[in-house]
Design a protein around this motif. Structure first.
Motif, PDB file in Angstrom:
ATOM      1  N   TRP A  26       5.069   2.274   1.465  1.00 55.70           N
ATOM      2  CA  TRP A  26       6.261   2.858   0.842  1.00 55.70           C
ATOM      3  C   TRP A  26       6.788   1.938  -0.251  1.00 55.70           C
ATOM      4  O   TRP A  26       7.284   2.387  -1.265  1.00 55.70           O
ATOM      5  N   LYS A  90      12.153   1.024   5.841  1.00 52.35           N
ATOM      6  CA  LYS A  90      10.816   1.264   6.408  1.00 52.35           C
ATOM      7  C   LYS A  90      10.841   1.276   7.938  1.00 52.35           C
ATOM      8  O   LYS A  90       9.905   1.778   8.573  1.00 52.35           O
ATOM      9  N   HIS A 175      15.895   6.327   1.967  1.00 55.05           N
ATOM     10  CA  HIS A 175      14.499   6.716   1.773  1.00 55.05           C
ATOM     11  C   HIS A 175      14.275   7.274   0.364  1.00 55.05           C
ATOM     12  O   HIS A 175      13.248   6.988  -0.267  1.00 55.05           O
ATOM     13  N   ALA A 179      11.814   5.351  -2.423  1.00 57.62           N
ATOM     14  CA  ALA A 179      10.804   6.064  -3.212  1.00 57.62           C
ATOM     15  C   ALA A 179      11.076   5.879  -4.705  1.00 57.62           C
ATOM     16  O   ALA A 179      10.140   5.733  -5.511  1.00 57.62           O
ATOM     17  N   ASN A 215       6.372  10.175  -4.073  1.00 59.16           N
ATOM     18  CA  ASN A 215       6.652   9.109  -3.106  1.00 59.16           C
ATOM     19  C   ASN A 215       7.493   9.608  -1.935  1.00 59.16           C
ATOM     20  O   ASN A 215       7.281   9.204  -0.790  1.00 59.16           O
ATOM     21  N   ILE A 219       6.509   9.697   2.163  1.00 56.77           N
ATOM     22  CA  ILE A 219       7.373   9.244   3.262  1.00 56.77           C
ATOM     23  C   ILE A 219       7.495  10.345   4.313  1.00 56.77           C
ATOM     24  O   ILE A 219       7.384  10.080   5.518  1.00 56.77           O
TER      25      ILE A 219
END
Length: 433
Positions: A26, A90, A175, A179, A215, A219
Motif C-alpha cells: 500500500w 496499514k 486509507h 492511496a 490504489n 486496498i
C-alpha cells in the motif's frame, strides 16, 4: 555462485515477493526490508500468537503488518510522522470496503467535474495555460526538494487532497489518503529513488485521478482477502524516539524484536518522505522539520546538532572512538574543510551513542529469553573508511549484557563511492533477563 548469480540473488533478497504484496505494498519505503525476512525470524525465534513483537524503527510497518498477518501481537515506534501514519493505516483492517470503493468513486467523479469546469481534463492531460494554480504555502513549499512535483500536477494533487479531506468519511479517510500518497509519489511527482532520493525526468503534467483510484481498489481487494480472525490481533504504533523506547513499552512485555535501524551514512532519511509529510500538513516549516529530526537516531551530517550528547554513551568503547579519530585524521590529511566533512566523525560518535542508548533503555521491556534481529549494514561513506556496523553493535550489545548469538549475512550491496560489495547483516541477540 558466479558474479551474475550473486547479483540476481542480492536483487531478489530485498524485494517483496509476489505472494507478500498484499497490505505491504500500500505504501513502502524504497529502503524497507522485505516481509519474507520478517517471516524467517518469526519462524527462527518460534514466535506464536501468545507473544509480542517489537519494531522500534518501524518505518512503513513491514514487521508489524507481517506479524498481524501471522496472528501475532506487535508494537512499533516510529519518529517520522508520515510513515507512522502509513503504518497505522496499514494495520487498520476493520473498515467497510464497499464504502471505501463507493466513496473513492464519488470523489473521483466530483473532482473530474470540478476540473472540467476549469478546462482541465485529467485523463488526457489537457490543462489551459491561463488557469490559476493551486499551490502550497511558501514555508511548506520551500521544504520540498526542488522540482519534486510540477505546478500543474501539484494543482490537481491539491484539488484531490481537498476533496478527500472534505468528504464525510472519517472511518476510511486514512486509507483514501494513503492511496493518495502512493500515487502522488509514484505516478505524479518527479521524484526518483536509487541509493539516494532525487529528481528524475520532469513531467509538466501527470494524471492524478486514475492512479489514486486504482490504489484505493487495491486496498479494497487486499482487505477482502484477509481472514476475519487476523483482524483481531493487537497492533500498536507510537510516534516517538526509539532511543527512549522504554517510555512506550510495558516492562517485560516484548518477546522478540525484528527491525532495521538507520545506518551511519549520508542518507538523510527525512528527505525520502518530505513531499508526503508536507502534503498531509504534518510538517509545516523548518522548525517543525528540525524538531522531528531531533527524534531520529543521528546517522548523517544533516541530522547533527550542536547540543547532541549521545556520544556520552560510548566513551568506554575504544573501537568506536578510534574509528571516529581515524575518520577525522583522514579528513585533515586530505585537506577537506566543508561543514559536512567536518562532521563525519561526529556522525559516528552520535550514531553509535544513540544506538547504545536505545539498546540500554530497551532492556526493561524485554521478557527473559527474548530474541532480537537487527538488520544493519557496513558503510564506507566517510572518506571510504569502512564502518563495520554489525560488528560494532555486537560489541555494544555484549557490554550491555545481551548475548550475541550470530551475525548473519543477509545480502551484499554495491558501495556508491568504492564500488565494493558491502555486507548487510542481521545481528542476532538474546536477552537472558
Amino acid at each position: 555462485m558466479n558474479l551474475v548469480e550473486d547479483l540476481v540473488a542480492n536483487y531478489h533478497s530485498n524485494k517483496v515477493k509476489n505472494q507478500d504484496e498484499a497490505i505491504h505494498n500500500w505504501y513502502r519505503f524504497v529502503l524497507s526490508f522485505p516481509p519474507h525476512l520478517v517471516q524467517h525470524y518469526i519462524n527462527k525465534f518460534h514466535i506464536g500468537s501468545e507473544h509480542t513483537i517489537l519494531d522500534p524503527f518501524a518505518g512503513t510497518g513491514t514487521t508489524l503488518v507481517e506479524s498481524k498477518l501471522n496472528g501475532i501481537n506487535s508494537v512499533g515506534i516510529e519518529a517520522n510522522p508520515v510513515t507512522k501514519f502509513a503504518t497505522h493505516t496499514k494495520l487498520n483492517w476493520n473498515i467497510d470496503t464497499e464504502n471505501l470503493a463507493d466513496t473513492a468513486l464519488s470523489i473521483a467523479h466530483k473532482l473530474s467535474i470540478d476540473l472540467k469546469s476549469q478546462g482541465i481534463i485529467d485523463s488526457e492531460l489537457i490543462f489551459p495555460e491561463e488557469q490559476k494554480l493551486l499551490s502550497l504555502p511558501e514555508k511548506e513549499y520551500k521544504l520540498l526538494i526542488k522540482n519534486s512535483i510540477s505546478p500543474k500536477a501539484l494543482h490537481k494533487t491539491l484539488a484531490l487532497l481537498k476533496f478527500i479531506k472534505n468528504e464525510k468519511c472519517d472511518k476510511i479517510r486514512s486509507h483514501l489518503l494513503l492511496a493518495f500518497l502512493k500515487s502522488t509519489v509514484k505516478n505524479v511527482s518527479n521524484l526518483r529513488f536509487g541509493p539516494e532520493i532525487g529528481v528524475g525526468k520532469i513531467k509538466e503534467d501527470a494524471e492524478v485521478i486514475a492512479p489514486w483510484l486504482n490504489n484505493v481498489l487495491v486496498i479494497k481487494r487486499d482487505l477482502e482477502q484477509i481472514l476475519q480472525s487476523d483482524k483481531n490481533t493487537s497492533s500498536e504504533i507510537y510516534l516517538g524516539d526509539s532511543r527512549s523506547c522504554n517510555q512506550y513499552l510495558d516492562p517485560s512485555s516484548i518477546n522478540a524484536v525484528i527491525t532495521s535501524p538507520p545506518y551511519p551514512n549520508e542518507k538523510d532519511y527525512s528527505r525520502t518522505t518530505r513531499l508526503e509529510n508536507v502534503l498531509l500538513g504534518l510538517i509545516k516549516d523548518k522548525l517543525e522539520m528540525r524538531a522531528i529530526k531531533k527524534t531520529f537516531v543521528r546517522s548523517n551530517t544533516r541530522s547533527i546538532y550542536k547540543d547532541d550528547k549521545d556520544d556520552i554513551y560510548i566513551k568506554k568503547y575504544s573501537s568506536i572512538i578510534k574509528l571516529a579519530e581515524k575518520i577525522e585524521s583522514k579528513r585533515m590529511e586530505l585537506g577537506k574543510t566543508s561543514g559536512f566533512e567536518r562532521m563525519y566523525y561526529r556522525v559516528v560518535l552520535q550514531y553509535f551513542g544513540g544506538m547504545t542508548k536505545h539498546l540500554a533503555n530497551l532492556r526493561t521491556a524485554l521478557a527473559p529469553g527474548a530474541k532480537l534481529a537487527y538488520v544493519v549494514g557496513d558503510q564506507a561513506s566517510f572518506f571510504r573508511i569502512m564502518i563495520r556496523t554489525g560488528t560494532l553493535l555486537s560489541e555494544i550489545a555484549q557490554k550491555l549484557n545481551y548475548e550475541v548469538e550470530d551475525l548473519e549475512l543477509f545480502r551484499t550491496r554495491m558501495a556508491t563511492a568504492t564500488k565494493e560489495q558491502l555486507r548487510e547483516e542481521v545481528l542476532i541477540l538474546k536477552w537472558k533477563g
